[in-house]
Design an enzyme around this catalytic site. Sequence first.
Site, short mmCIF file in Angstrom:
data_model
loop_
_atom_site.label_atom_id
_atom_site.label_comp_id
_atom_site.label_asym_id
_atom_site.label_seq_id
_atom_site.Cartn_x
_atom_site.Cartn_y
_atom_site.Cartn_z
N HIS A 22 -2.91 1.86 -1.53
CA HIS A 22 -2.81 3.19 -2.15
C HIS A 22 -2.88 3.01 -3.66
CE1 HIS A 22 1.62 2.64 -2.87
NE2 HIS A 22 1.47 1.85 -1.84
N MET A 23 -2.55 4.03 -4.42
CA MET A 23 -2.84 4.00 -5.85
C MET A 23 -2.14 2.86 -6.60
SD MET A 23 -3.00 8.01 -6.92
CE MET A 23 -2.96 7.69 -8.66
#
Lengths: 157, 101
Positions: free
Chosen positions: B20-21
């Site tokens: 994810h980010m």
Amino acid sequence: MKFRDFVSYEAIRAALEAEDKPGVIREMTKALLDAGRIKSSEIEGIVKAVMKREELGSTGIGRGVAVPHTKHPSVDRLVGTVGVSQEGVDFDSLDGEKVQLFFILISPPDRPGDHLRALENISRQLRDETFCKFLKQAKTSEDVRQLLDEADNNHFS
Amino acid sequence: MMSEAKLSRTVVVANPNGLHMRPASLIAKLANQFQSKIELVRGQERVDGKSMLEIVTLVAEHGTNLTIEASGPDAEAAVEALAVLFASQFADVEEETSKDP
């Protein structure tokens, strides 16, 4: 995953009023509440969790875009929406630029894959500068909705 | 000029939340410390390892195998450093605790 799979159209805000990071997060969370996507008893917990995530590193990813997000046990499916600030808001972005486009995501804790697929869609569509530019110029939530639809139908990228 | 070494190594995405980010940001930040061209490869997909946005488009969930490819004067150090980062699971625990605010 497409925008229509996680964006609550009713919660789109083309003219955010907030002028700082906590304000934007609250305004967008409130929009999700007003659209019936989250419960009123959960709004404070969600705002707090999104802010806590920002403390780990801004979700302002550059190009005037931010993706504030959190997991929260009160949602049973991924919910999100889009907000546009005409003036732009200081969001501690990586590139120091003000943020005009916000994609907020609230995910069930046990569905990390859906969160990844929503991020993929946002990142892929944002590669297209025209899409970014048009979204920032959107004046109404209907403008935003139409642009998201066009992106979903592969009119960009 | 030093010779252009090209190296690759396969790693697994071991943290439960996948890339994810925040993990993607950590990868891009580390990759940017090297001169070499660095790419992450998943099957037919190939993305710039120095761009968080590109990395996120891999949708690399827990258990995904990725190949780190580096070419350039510091390719060996880059592959090694990135492999260590993947093995560390990106210290991806903070977000787990945030589900109980």
